[in-house]
Design a protein around this motif. Structure first.
Motif, PDB file in Angstrom:
ATOM      1  N   LEU A  52      10.012   6.199 -19.279  1.00  8.19           N
ATOM      2  CA  LEU A  52      10.091   5.010 -18.437  1.00  8.19           C
ATOM      3  C   LEU A  52       8.742   4.308 -18.276  1.00  8.19           C
ATOM      4  O   LEU A  52       8.621   3.373 -17.490  1.00  8.19           O
ATOM      5  N   ASN A 293      14.348   2.125 -12.215  1.00  9.27           N
ATOM      6  CA  ASN A 293      13.874   1.227 -13.266  1.00  9.27           C
ATOM      7  C   ASN A 293      12.741   1.874 -14.048  1.00  9.27           C
ATOM      8  O   ASN A 293      12.203   2.918 -13.650  1.00  9.27           O
ATOM      9  N   SER A 294      12.367   1.252 -15.136  1.00  5.92           N
ATOM     10  CA  SER A 294      11.158   1.662 -15.844  1.00  5.92           C
ATOM     11  C   SER A 294       9.949   1.206 -15.028  1.00  5.92           C
ATOM     12  O   SER A 294      10.083   0.436 -14.067  1.00  5.92           O
ATOM     13  N   GLN A 298      12.414  -2.707 -15.880  1.00  7.59           N
ATOM     14  CA  GLN A 298      13.711  -2.802 -16.551  1.00  7.59           C
ATOM     15  C   GLN A 298      14.621  -1.659 -16.104  1.00  7.59           C
ATOM     16  O   GLN A 298      14.147  -0.582 -15.738  1.00  7.59           O
ATOM     17  N   VAL A 303      16.474   1.888 -21.268  1.00  6.03           N
ATOM     18  CA  VAL A 303      15.111   2.217 -21.700  1.00  6.03           C
ATOM     19  C   VAL A 303      15.042   3.667 -22.168  1.00  6.03           C
ATOM     20  O   VAL A 303      14.473   3.976 -23.228  1.00  6.03           O
ATOM     21  N   TRP A 307      14.391   5.211 -26.018  1.00  8.77           N
ATOM     22  CA  TRP A 307      13.284   6.161 -26.215  1.00  8.77           C
ATOM     23  C   TRP A 307      13.791   7.457 -26.842  1.00  8.77           C
ATOM     24  O   TRP A 307      13.171   8.000 -27.762  1.00  8.77           O
TER      25      TRP A 307
END
Length: 318
Positions: A52, A293-294, A298, A303, A307
């Motif tokens: 993240l 969120n990241s 986001q 995300v 990854w």
């Protein structure tokens, strides 16, 4: 004009809700006290945060130093607060408000003295049985690293002359060192009493039995325990997004046994074991990312998926 103002306000509010955290929150500092279960959950959480956009740092510290470091704000997060055995360690910091308990992250754990199955079958079922066979045990009880809460409880029993153990000696080592000693003793059918706990692969790899009767020191139900996530004071308010993840994180004995088995039995690094588990269990970690969120703001789920897909490609290429 009014519609444009309302739209502008809505967009600003939407952006603010997904805005990145302060720069100071990008680095997340964990304590790992050297137990494989804590190493596993810390690695799992660190891999999530790395995906993240955060930069987790892990420091190896003893239990007392961990809580002291959170008081001085040198550590942000500790995932291995075992209760009730760490009560005396954490209580002063809870009272002065320097440490906060975020949530219970594991139930169904246990932590107390154990013996090999053959010792149990020979008549050692309870704490008070140990003194009857003092010579066979070499008057020794094997613990783990110095400063550990379990070691302290053993030392207290000896000091209090509880269960007739006043002539026994606490042997401090490490998790790995203690378990190596247990395996060596088992090969020769030698007698040994040691700290045991669950979750841990020792429960699968060793024929062991937990002793009853130690409630006054280790708590009821064979040292029945819960494990808690703790942070330095106000951390979740300062780093709201990481705080939300920590509030969501809950493990199970199955998750931890799987990870510890990969680390101890398959000799994988904690980082590799954690990443493989994340790749293989998307339905389980989805709940952890609810509302998270990241670092850049986001939504976390896509995300993390991207990854992990990249990590899987790299792994396959090797």
């Amino acid at each position: 004009m009014m519609q444009r103002l309302l739209l502008s306000s809505f967009l600003c509010a939407s952006f603010a809700s997904h805005a990145a955290e302060p720069a100071a929150c990008k680095t997340v500092r964990f304590s790992d006290v050297g137990w494989t279960d804590v190493t596993a959950t810390t690695a799992l959480t660190s891999e999530l945060l790395t995906a993240l956009g955060y930069q987790p740092e892990v420091k190896m510290l003893s239990v007392p130093v961990t809580f002291r470091a959170m008081q001085t704000q040198d550590i942000d997060v500790f995932l291995g607060n075992w209760m009730p055995t760490m009560k005396n360690d954490i209580d002063p910091y809870l009272k002065n408000g320097s440490v906060e308990v975020v949530r219970t992250n594991l139930t169904g754990a246990k932590y107390t003295l154990a013996v090999p199955e053959y010792v149990y079958q020979a008549g050692v079922h309870r704490f008070e049985d140990l003194a009857k066979f003092a010579d066979r045990f070499g008057k020794r009880i094997y613990g783990i690293e110095a400063g550990n809460d379990g070691n302290r409880l053993i030392a207290s029993m000896i000091k209090d002359k509880a269960f007739g153990l006043q002539d026994f000696k606490l042997v401090e080592s490490s998790e790995a060192g203690m378990l190596t000693q247990v395996k060596r003793a088992a090969l020769k059918q030698q007698w040994m009493v040691f700290l045991g706990w669950e979750p841990h692969p020792m429960n699968r790899n060793l024929k062991l039995r937990y002793l009853e009767g130690g409630d006054a020191y280790f708590g009821p139900n064979l040292g029945g325990a819960t494990v808690h996530t703790t942070t330095r004071a106000a951390y979740a308010k300062q780093c709201v997004n990481v705080g939300r993840l920590l509030k969501n994180l809950a493990f199970s004995t199955e998750i931890e046994n799987k990870l510890m088995g990969q680390i101890l039995d398959q000799k994988q690094s904690a980082k590799v074991a954690a990443r493989q588990w994340l790749i293989q269990n998307p339905t389980l970690w989805g709940v952890w990312l609810n509302g998270v969120n990241s670092y850049g703001g986001q939504p976390a789920v896509p995300v993390l998926k991207a990854w992990l897909n990249q990590a899987a490609v790299v792994s396959d290429a090797r």
